[in-house]
Enzyme design. Structure first.
Site, mmCIF file in Angstrom:
data_model
loop_
_atom_site.group_PDB
_atom_site.id
_atom_site.type_symbol
_atom_site.label_atom_id
_atom_site.label_comp_id
_atom_site.label_asym_id
_atom_site.label_seq_id
_atom_site.Cartn_x
_atom_site.Cartn_y
_atom_site.Cartn_z
ATOM 1 N N ASP A 33 23.536 58.868 26.920
ATOM 2 C CA ASP A 33 22.746 59.862 27.642
ATOM 3 C C ASP A 33 21.932 60.753 26.712
ATOM 4 O O ASP A 33 22.237 60.903 25.532
ATOM 5 C CB ASP A 33 23.677 60.769 28.462
ATOM 6 C CG ASP A 33 24.282 60.086 29.663
ATOM 7 O OD1 ASP A 33 24.125 58.858 29.795
ATOM 8 O OD2 ASP A 33 24.925 60.794 30.464
ATOM 9 N N HIS A 36 17.554 68.724 31.369
ATOM 10 C CA HIS A 36 19.017 68.645 31.426
ATOM 11 C C HIS A 36 19.544 69.884 32.156
ATOM 12 O O HIS A 36 20.193 70.758 31.577
ATOM 13 C CB HIS A 36 19.602 68.551 30.016
ATOM 14 C CG HIS A 36 20.970 67.951 29.971
ATOM 15 N ND1 HIS A 36 22.099 68.649 30.303
ATOM 16 C CD2 HIS A 36 21.377 66.685 29.656
ATOM 17 C CE1 HIS A 36 23.161 67.871 30.171
ATOM 18 N NE2 HIS A 36 22.748 66.670 29.783
ATOM 19 N N HIS A 82 26.573 59.864 23.912
ATOM 20 C CA HIS A 82 25.252 60.498 23.870
ATOM 21 C C HIS A 82 24.532 60.089 22.596
ATOM 22 O O HIS A 82 25.128 60.114 21.514
ATOM 23 C CB HIS A 82 25.385 62.021 23.929
ATOM 24 C CG HIS A 82 26.026 62.518 25.199
ATOM 25 N ND1 HIS A 82 27.394 62.456 25.407
ATOM 26 C CD2 HIS A 82 25.484 63.060 26.320
ATOM 27 C CE1 HIS A 82 27.665 62.946 26.605
ATOM 28 N NE2 HIS A 82 26.531 63.317 27.181
ATOM 29 N N HIS A 131 18.018 60.091 33.926
ATOM 30 C CA HIS A 131 18.974 61.187 33.751
ATOM 31 C C HIS A 131 18.394 62.507 34.267
ATOM 32 O O HIS A 131 19.121 63.499 34.364
ATOM 33 C CB HIS A 131 19.330 61.315 32.268
ATOM 34 C CG HIS A 131 20.586 62.072 31.979
ATOM 35 N ND1 HIS A 131 21.705 62.043 32.788
ATOM 36 C CD2 HIS A 131 20.921 62.905 30.940
ATOM 37 C CE1 HIS A 131 22.658 62.801 32.275
ATOM 38 N NE2 HIS A 131 22.205 63.340 31.157
#
Length: 237
Positions: free
Chosen positions: A50, A105, A197, A101
């Site tokens: 991610d 964020h 990640h 995603h």
């Protein structure tokens, strides 16, 4: 008073509807939803990464994955991908899968449903325009789903997927050994979806190195069990 109580009850119901899906971020709840938690074919394990693509770290992951001959699924942030389109295409050209995603964020519980939709749509459009392939998969930041993110994903033809084990590689004190310990505790086993990640844009500076350093051991664990590391689309029925 009665009107106030009715209004309060309605507001509480709206909040519950909006926030209810976020319960899947809790491991005991998520485990009951096998497809959402990425429990797939018994002979495969899905490796997911991610928060990229990040020019400062993602190329190192691509080199390591190429050396190990391991495919992965990258859940990218549109804001990062827009700054590194060549790196995004390299991920595709190396045979990896790319999922959505979000553009930023941000916790979807703290965003208006319309804004969530716009972020997912903008990211999906960028991936299609840059790579020529429409994305299939969606994972929300922090693994926190809202009613708005589920509705947006459905409208955009995206399938939500979380994970069955994570390495906690975003922590400041993370090392390859701690990442492996967390993953093995969650289960590096057939059917698992692993979360790591490839960027520290939402983590402790340099934390991605702990995930990178664990890749060889993860591949070794799978090989010893006769398991094949696979992209999400080859892992989930």
């Amino acid at each position: 008073m009665r009107k106030w109580l009715l209004a309060t009850g309605l507001s509480a119901a709206v909040v519950a509807l909006h926030a209810g899906p976020a319960l899947t971020a809790l491991a005991p709840v998520r485990r009951q939803l096998r497809a959402l938690s990425g429990v797939g074919r018994p002979g495969t394990v899905a490796l997911t990464l991610d928060d990229g693509p990040d020019p400062g770290s993602t190329p190192a992951f691509l080199r390591s994955l190429a050396r190990l001959r391991v495919p992965a699924t990258f859940f990218v942030l549109g804001g990062m991908a827009a700054k590194a389109p060549d790196l995004l295409r390299r991920i595709r050209d190396d045979g990896h899968e790319i999922g959505v995603h979000g553009w930023t964020h941000r916790d979807h519980l703290r965003m208006r449903p319309g804004l969530v939709h716009d972020e997912l749509a903008r990211t999906a459009d960028l991936l299609l325009d840059t790579c020529g392939v429409p994305p299939i998969w969606f994972r929300p930041p922090y693994g926190i789903l809202s009613a708005g993110s589920l509705l947006a994903a459905a409208r955009l033809g995206l399938r939500p997927v979380l994970w069955s084990a994570w390495g906690r590689d975003w922590e400041a004190g993370a090392t390859p050994d701690t990442v492996l310990t967390h993953l093995r505790s969650g289960g590096i086993r057939g059917g698992a979806t692993l979360l790591l990640h490839d960027s520290d844009c939402a983590a402790a500076p340099g934390a991605w190195r702990s995930a990178l350093g664990a890749l060889t051991a993860i591949a070794g664990d799978c090989e010893r069990q006769g398991l094949r590391l696979a992209r999400i689309s080859d892992h989930l029925p």
